[in-house]
Design an enzyme around this catalytic site. Structure first.
Site: not given
Length: 206
Positions: A104, A118, A122
């Site tokens: 993560s 991104y 995540k």
């Protein structure tokens, strides 16, 4: 990255261990299934899964971002992780044993300029981790997220070059070495962190 993986595998074999390295497009489920089948054939059951494949691009404000590259980021960072979990989960459930670690990031929990893809991927990966844990904990499986912090990798070369957000301004000398993250991963594979199952464990806590 593939070259380095192959080099590490060769070092392990030379030291008397067993290892294999091969390319796999995690966004292609058929390719993932083939890779997992080969792994089962060569090594037997899979005890630990580390989902580490990831992409940072596009580093761009949303208004200027490329929709195709944005979607590809999600296919790698989220869908790719799901593909690998899906491919190994049946065997782990049958054996009632296994640890799944999804890499993560602090970006899963706070937005950063230019990192919309991104951060989104995540954040969704964090929910995937919690979903895996919810569905499998009663069958002795462990699922955790791992936030390694700012590690000196090829991804950070691209981040520094982008000039976007505070992360790009961190000097390379202040980035942590890769083996720092490896120590955290080894810790997560032990029973010592069972109280962190379903969570994203920061390297500061590991």
């Amino acid at each position: 990255m593939l070259f380095r993986s192959a080099s590490v595998a060769k070092d392990i074999v030379r030291a008397g261990g067993r290892a294999d390295s091969r390319p796999c497009d995690v966004s292609d489920y058929a390719a993932v299934e083939r890779a997992i089948a080969i792994t089962h054939e060569k090594f037997g059951s899979i005890d630990f899964l580390l989902n580490n494949a990831g992409a940072i691009e596009p580093i761009s404000e949303i208004a200027a971002s490329d929709p195709t590259i944005w979607a590809e980021n999600i296919r790698i960072n989220l869908v790719g992780a799901y593909h690998v979990v899906r491919a190994v989960l049946g065997g782990m459930l049958a054996g009632r044993s296994g640890t799944i670690i999804n890499v993560s990031s602090g970006a899963a929990h706070r937005p950063l300029e230019g990192w919309s893809a991104y951060c989104s991927g995540k954040a969704e990966l964090f929910m995937l981790t919690r979903s895996i844990a919810l569905e499998t904990a009663s069958r002795n499986l462990r699922a955790l997220g791992f936030s390694p912090g700012t590690i000196d990798t090829e991804m950070h070369v691209k981040i520094r070059a982008s000039g976007i957000n505070a992360i790009c301004k961190i000097p390379r000398a202040e980035l942590s070495p890769v083996n720092h993250a490896v120590r955290g991963l080894v810790y997560l594979c032990s029973d010592a962190c069972d109280d962190q199952i379903r969570q994203d464990v920061s390297m500061r806590d590991a």
